[in-house]
Design a protein around this motif. Structure first.
Motif, PDB file in Angstrom:
ATOM      1  N   LEU A  97       0.855  -1.127   0.089  1.00 24.98           N
ATOM      2  CA  LEU A  97       0.088   0.484   0.303  1.00 24.98           C
ATOM      3  C   LEU A  97       0.835   1.042  -0.017  1.00 24.98           C
ATOM      4  O   LEU A  97       0.434   1.562  -1.426  1.00 24.98           O
ATOM      5  N   PRO A  98       1.782   1.292   1.213  1.00 23.63           N
ATOM      6  CA  PRO A  98       2.355   2.982   0.647  1.00 23.63           C
ATOM      7  C   PRO A  98       3.155   2.698  -1.018  1.00 23.63           C
ATOM      8  O   PRO A  98       2.821   4.409  -1.515  1.00 23.63           O
ATOM      9  N   PHE A  99       3.536   2.637  -1.962  1.00 21.81           N
ATOM     10  CA  PHE A  99       3.645   2.925  -2.944  1.00 21.81           C
ATOM     11  C   PHE A  99       2.526   3.297  -3.412  1.00 21.81           C
ATOM     12  O   PHE A  99       2.544   4.023  -4.802  1.00 21.81           O
ATOM     13  N   TRP A 100       1.736   2.472  -3.990  1.00 21.88           N
ATOM     14  CA  TRP A 100       0.005   2.657  -4.522  1.00 21.88           C
ATOM     15  C   TRP A 100      -0.982   4.102  -4.328  1.00 21.88           C
ATOM     16  O   TRP A 100      -0.836   4.304  -4.916  1.00 21.88           O
ATOM     17  N   THR A 101      -0.674   4.142  -2.604  1.00 26.60           N
ATOM     18  CA  THR A 101      -1.054   5.502  -2.338  1.00 26.60           C
ATOM     19  C   THR A 101      -0.441   6.865  -2.660  1.00 26.60           C
ATOM     20  O   THR A 101      -0.821   7.365  -3.022  1.00 26.60           O
ATOM     21  N   TRP A 102       0.633   6.471  -2.849  1.00 25.93           N
ATOM     22  CA  TRP A 102       1.775   7.553  -3.030  1.00 25.93           C
ATOM     23  C   TRP A 102       1.501   7.998  -4.879  1.00 25.93           C
ATOM     24  O   TRP A 102       1.388   9.418  -5.256  1.00 25.93           O
ATOM     25  N   LEU A 103       1.436   6.259  -5.581  1.00 25.12           N
ATOM     26  CA  LEU A 103       1.607   6.942  -6.870  1.00 25.12           C
ATOM     27  C   LEU A 103      -0.143   6.742  -7.056  1.00 25.12           C
ATOM     28  O   LEU A 103      -0.490   8.085  -8.245  1.00 25.12           O
ATOM     29  N   ALA A 104      -1.104   6.855  -6.072  1.00 25.26           N
ATOM     30  CA  ALA A 104      -2.405   7.119  -6.256  1.00 25.26           C
ATOM     31  C   ALA A 104      -3.145   9.292  -6.314  1.00 25.26           C
ATOM     32  O   ALA A 104      -3.543   9.294  -7.158  1.00 25.26           O
ATOM     33  N   ARG A 105      -2.030   9.104  -5.458  1.00 25.61           N
ATOM     34  CA  ARG A 105      -1.869  10.815  -5.269  1.00 25.61           C
ATOM     35  C   ARG A 105      -1.426  11.374  -5.783  1.00 25.61           C
ATOM     36  O   ARG A 105      -2.503  12.515  -6.436  1.00 25.61           O
ATOM     37  N   ARG A 106      -0.360  10.944  -6.812  1.00 27.92           N
ATOM     38  CA  ARG A 106       0.674  12.093  -7.902  1.00 27.92           C
ATOM     39  C   ARG A 106      -1.128  11.853  -8.426  1.00 27.92           C
ATOM     40  O   ARG A 106      -1.095  12.935  -9.658  1.00 27.92           O
ATOM     41  N   ILE A 107      -1.440  10.397  -8.884  1.00 27.71           N
ATOM     42  CA  ILE A 107      -2.011  10.660 -10.331  1.00 27.71           C
ATOM     43  C   ILE A 107      -3.808  11.503 -10.038  1.00 27.71           C
ATOM     44  O   ILE A 107      -3.870  11.834 -10.500  1.00 27.71           O
ATOM     45  N   ALA A 108      -4.220  11.356  -9.004  1.00 29.37           N
ATOM     46  CA  ALA A 108      -5.201  12.197  -9.035  1.00 29.37           C
ATOM     47  C   ALA A 108      -5.281  14.442  -8.744  1.00 29.37           C
ATOM     48  O   ALA A 108      -6.150  14.063  -9.018  1.00 29.37           O
ATOM     49  N   ALA A 109      -3.739  14.055  -8.150  1.00 27.24           N
ATOM     50  CA  ALA A 109      -3.546  15.387  -8.398  1.00 27.24           C
ATOM     51  C   ALA A 109      -3.925  15.910  -9.931  1.00 27.24           C
ATOM     52  O   ALA A 109      -3.683  17.237  -9.553  1.00 27.24           O
ATOM     53  N   GLN A 110      -3.464  15.277 -10.991  1.00 28.23           N
ATOM     54  CA  GLN A 110      -3.652  15.536 -12.235  1.00 28.23           C
ATOM     55  C   GLN A 110      -4.598  15.841 -12.990  1.00 28.23           C
ATOM     56  O   GLN A 110      -5.119  16.463 -13.941  1.00 28.23           O
ATOM     57  N   TYR A 111      -5.601  15.609 -11.913  1.00 28.72           N
ATOM     58  CA  TYR A 111      -7.151  15.768 -12.277  1.00 28.72           C
ATOM     59  C   TYR A 111      -8.246  16.771 -11.956  1.00 28.72           C
ATOM     60  O   TYR A 111      -7.320  17.069 -10.575  1.00 28.72           O
ATOM     61  N   GLU A 112      -8.133  17.952 -12.028  1.00 26.87           N
ATOM     62  CA  GLU A 112      -9.460  18.689 -11.538  1.00 26.87           C
ATOM     63  C   GLU A 112     -10.262  18.700 -10.657  1.00 26.87           C
ATOM     64  O   GLU A 112     -11.301  19.449 -10.673  1.00 26.87           O
ATOM     65  N   ARG A 113     -11.499  17.408 -11.052  1.00 28.31           N
ATOM     66  CA  ARG A 113     -12.533  16.693 -10.446  1.00 28.31           C
ATOM     67  C   ARG A 113     -12.302  15.537  -9.901  1.00 28.31           C
ATOM     68  O   ARG A 113     -11.449  14.939 -10.165  1.00 28.31           O
ATOM     69  N   ASP A 114     -12.869  15.349  -8.817  1.00 20.60           N
ATOM     70  CA  ASP A 114     -13.017  13.981  -8.586  1.00 20.60           C
ATOM     71  C   ASP A 114     -13.173  13.013  -9.404  1.00 20.60           C
ATOM     72  O   ASP A 114     -13.797  13.019  -9.955  1.00 20.60           O
ATOM     73  N   ILE A 115     -11.992  11.980  -8.899  1.00 23.73           N
ATOM     74  CA  ILE A 115     -12.259  10.798 -10.065  1.00 23.73           C
ATOM     75  C   ILE A 115     -12.744   9.638  -8.867  1.00 23.73           C
ATOM     76  O   ILE A 115     -12.567   9.802  -7.842  1.00 23.73           O
ATOM     77  N   THR A 116     -12.927   9.037  -9.708  1.00 18.49           N
ATOM     78  CA  THR A 116     -13.867   7.347  -8.976  1.00 18.49           C
ATOM     79  C   THR A 116     -12.712   6.496  -9.968  1.00 18.49           C
ATOM     80  O   THR A 116     -11.936   6.379 -10.838  1.00 18.49           O
ATOM     81  N   MET A 117     -12.526   5.313  -9.653  1.00 19.39           N
ATOM     82  CA  MET A 117     -12.114   4.056 -10.094  1.00 19.39           C
ATOM     83  C   MET A 117     -12.733   2.577 -10.184  1.00 19.39           C
ATOM     84  O   MET A 117     -14.032   2.732  -8.664  1.00 19.39           O
ATOM     85  N   GLY A 118     -12.429   1.569 -10.803  1.00 24.34           N
ATOM     86  CA  GLY A 118     -12.803   0.202 -10.167  1.00 24.34           C
ATOM     87  C   GLY A 118     -11.313  -0.418 -10.351  1.00 24.34           C
ATOM     88  O   GLY A 118     -10.162  -0.323 -10.885  1.00 24.34           O
ATOM     89  N   SER A 119     -11.581  -1.762  -9.951  1.00 22.46           N
ATOM     90  CA  SER A 119     -10.183  -1.884 -10.036  1.00 22.46           C
ATOM     91  C   SER A 119     -10.761  -3.585 -10.657  1.00 22.46           C
ATOM     92  O   SER A 119     -11.578  -4.342  -9.650  1.00 22.46           O
ATOM     93  N   LEU A 120     -10.260  -4.022 -11.862  1.00 20.74           N
ATOM     94  CA  LEU A 120      -9.207  -5.538 -11.907  1.00 20.74           C
ATOM     95  C   LEU A 120      -9.267  -6.470 -10.960  1.00 20.74           C
ATOM     96  O   LEU A 120      -7.739  -6.389 -10.941  1.00 20.74           O
ATOM     97  N   PHE A 121      -9.691  -7.270 -10.945  1.00 23.68           N
ATOM     98  CA  PHE A 121      -8.652  -8.397 -10.027  1.00 23.68           C
ATOM     99  C   PHE A 121      -8.055  -8.048  -8.505  1.00 23.68           C
ATOM    100  O   PHE A 121      -7.246  -7.972  -7.980  1.00 23.68           O
ATOM    101  N   ASP A 122      -9.218  -7.430  -8.389  1.00 24.86           N
ATOM    102  CA  ASP A 122      -9.124  -6.818  -7.042  1.00 24.86           C
ATOM    103  C   ASP A 122      -8.672  -6.989  -5.425  1.00 24.86           C
ATOM    104  O   ASP A 122      -8.050  -6.544  -5.219  1.00 24.86           O
ATOM    105  N   GLY A 123      -8.520  -8.521  -5.844  1.00 22.72           N
ATOM    106  CA  GLY A 123      -7.952  -8.907  -4.366  1.00 22.72           C
ATOM    107  C   GLY A 123      -8.695  -8.507  -3.146  1.00 22.72           C
ATOM    108  O   GLY A 123      -9.965  -8.555  -3.109  1.00 22.72           O
TER     109      GLY A 123
END
Length: 160
Positions: free
Chosen positions: A97-123
Motif C-alpha cells: 500500500l505505501p507505494f500505491w497510495t503515493w502513486l494514487a495521490r500523484r494520479i489524482a493530483a492530475q485531475y481537476e475533478r473528483d475521480i472514481t475508480m474500478g478495480s480488476l483482479f481486486d484481491g
C-alpha cells in the motif's frame, strides 16, 4: 560453524509448487555453540498485513463464532471459516500500500475533478484502499476468490 538445516523435509509438492516447512521439520542453527539454537518462525497474518501497509486484522473478517473462530459468508451464501492460509494467500497476492497510495495521490493530483475508480483482479481491496486514501471514490471491483471478495465487501460495502 554456520548451519541452516531442513530436517528430512521435501520443499516441493508433487505438483511442483513450493510448500512452507512446518515448525516440527525446520530449524536454523545460527551460532557455533551447541546450546545457542534459534528456531525460525513464520510471520503472523497481522505482521504480513503490517508489512503490506494494511490496518491490523484487515483480513480477519466476519463474525466470531461460539468456538472463538471467525466465519464469513461467501457469494453463494455458504458460511466459511476464516483460515490463516486464506489470509496468507490473499496478502501474498495483494499490493504494498505505501507505494500505491503515493502513486494514487500523484494520479489524482492530475485531475481537476473528483475521480472514481474500478478495480480488476481486486484481491482484498488494496487498490480501492490506496485510491480512497488519495481522494478517489472506488465504485466497482472484480475478483474470483471467495475470501478476497468477502474481505473487499467487508471494507467497501458500497462497491458493486
Amino acid at each position: 560453524m554456520f548451519v541452516i538445516g531442513i530436517d528430512s523435509y521435501n520443499l516441493t509438492t508433487s505438483g511442483g509448487g513450493q510448500r512452507m516447512p512446518d515448525k516440527d521439520n525446520f530449524n536454523c542453527v545460527l551460532d557455533e555453540e551447541e546450546d545457542m539454537k534459534t528456531v525460525v518462525r513464520r510471520l503472523t497474518p497481522m505482521e504480513c498485513e503490517r508489512l503490506q501497509g494494511f490496518e491490523d486484522d484487515w483480513t480477519l473478517i466476519g463474525d466470531q463464532g461460539e468456538d472463538g473462530e471467525y466465519y464469513y459468508t461467501d457469494t453463494q451464501g455458504k458460511r466459511r471459516k476464516v483460515t490463516d492460509s486464506a489470509r496468507y494467500r490473499a496478502l501474498g497476492n495483494s499490493i504494498a500500500l505505501p507505494f500505491w497510495t503515493w502513486l494514487a495521490r500523484r494520479i489524482a493530483a492530475q485531475y481537476e475533478r473528483d475521480i472514481t475508480m474500478g478495480s480488476l483482479f481486486d484481491g482484498i481491496g488494496g487498490f480501492s484502499y490506496a485510491f480512497e486514501k488519495a481522494g478517489a471514490k472506488p465504485v466497482w471491483a472484480s475478483e474470483i476468490e471467495e475470501f478476497c471478495i468477502a474481505v473487499t465487501k467487508e471494507h467497501f460495502p458500497e462497491e458493486e
